[in-house]
Motif scaffolding. Structure first.
Motif, short mmCIF file in Angstrom:
data_model
loop_
_atom_site.label_atom_id
_atom_site.label_comp_id
_atom_site.label_asym_id
_atom_site.label_seq_id
_atom_site.Cartn_x
_atom_site.Cartn_y
_atom_site.Cartn_z
N ALA A 287 36.94 36.56 39.10
CA ALA A 287 37.65 35.33 38.75
C ALA A 287 38.35 34.80 40.00
O ALA A 287 38.42 33.60 40.24
N ARG B 242 43.51 33.63 34.60
CA ARG B 242 42.09 33.60 34.20
C ARG B 242 41.78 32.32 33.43
O ARG B 242 40.75 31.69 33.64
N TRP C 230 37.28 39.43 34.95
CA TRP C 230 37.52 38.68 33.71
C TRP C 230 38.14 39.53 32.62
O TRP C 230 38.23 39.13 31.47
N ARG D 115 39.07 29.67 34.63
CA ARG D 115 37.93 29.39 33.75
C ARG D 115 37.81 27.89 33.51
O ARG D 115 36.73 27.31 33.58
#
Length: 198
Positions: free
Chosen positions: A130, A13, A141, A17
């Protein structure tokens, strides 16, 4: 065992991100336009009159123009409102699209709040992710809202996750509560993945 999975997910993640944050505004706008066109086509191919979608954050693949367009075309669009108990309430999108900040700082609609049951009537669900792997396994997420929602539906409609092309992965770490999706919509493709919807 589940600790290893949780660590693997957390690391993945963070990487995803960061990758999203590196995109330029121009790249985001181009992606949003392409995704919007694919979502329009998906809605038409299913003949959906009622859908659920989400209001994208700055770093997510853009859905806001699509939502406004769908509402303007007379399609009923339910938008999620996060609750403290981990469930989602819903509100019907309007073309003026007034937006407030929700529980986790996420953009949420301001209309009349409907219960978690409202989503049971939609013909198509469009959800954030994600990443999604080639078997249709979705990684969100980490808050579990959409896994809970999909897992609790008696008759789940097709569920498509909106992601960038680089987020379609060969495989993902998975936990028992993770729910598969029917397919993904990216700027370049609409992929049907999971054959095992309940």
């Amino acid at each position: 065992m589940s600790n290893d999975v949780e660590h693997a997910k957390r690391a993945l993640r963070a990487e995803l991100r960061e990758r999203r944050q590196l995109l330029s505004d121009a790249q985001r706008e181009t992606a949003a336009a392409a995704i919007g066109a694919r979502l329009d086509a998906l809605v038409d191919s299913i003949g959906a009159r009622s859908i659920s979608c989400f209001l994208s954050t700055t770093t997510e693949p853009g859905t806001r123009d699509f939502v406004a367009r769908a509402a303007g075309r007379g399609i009923r669009v339910l938008l999620p409102i996060t609750r403290a108990d981990g469930l989602l309430d819903w509100a019907v999108a309007t073309d003026d699209g007034e937006i407030a900040e929700g529980l986790h700082g996420l953009p949420e609609p301001t209309g009349e709040v409907l219960s978690p049951m409202a989503v049971n009537d939609v013909d198509l669900m469009i959800i954030p992710a994600a990443a999604v792997d080639r078997t249709g396994m979705r990684m969100g997420w980490g808050r579990g809202y959409f896994d809970k929602t999909i897992g609790s539906m008696q008759k789940c409609p097709p569920v498509y996750a909106v992601i960038y092309d680089s987020e379609v992965l060969d495989s993902l770490p998975r936990e028992v509560h993770d729910q598969p999706v029917t397919g993904v919509v990216t700027p370049t493709q609409t992929l049907n993945l999971s054959q095992t919807r309940h």
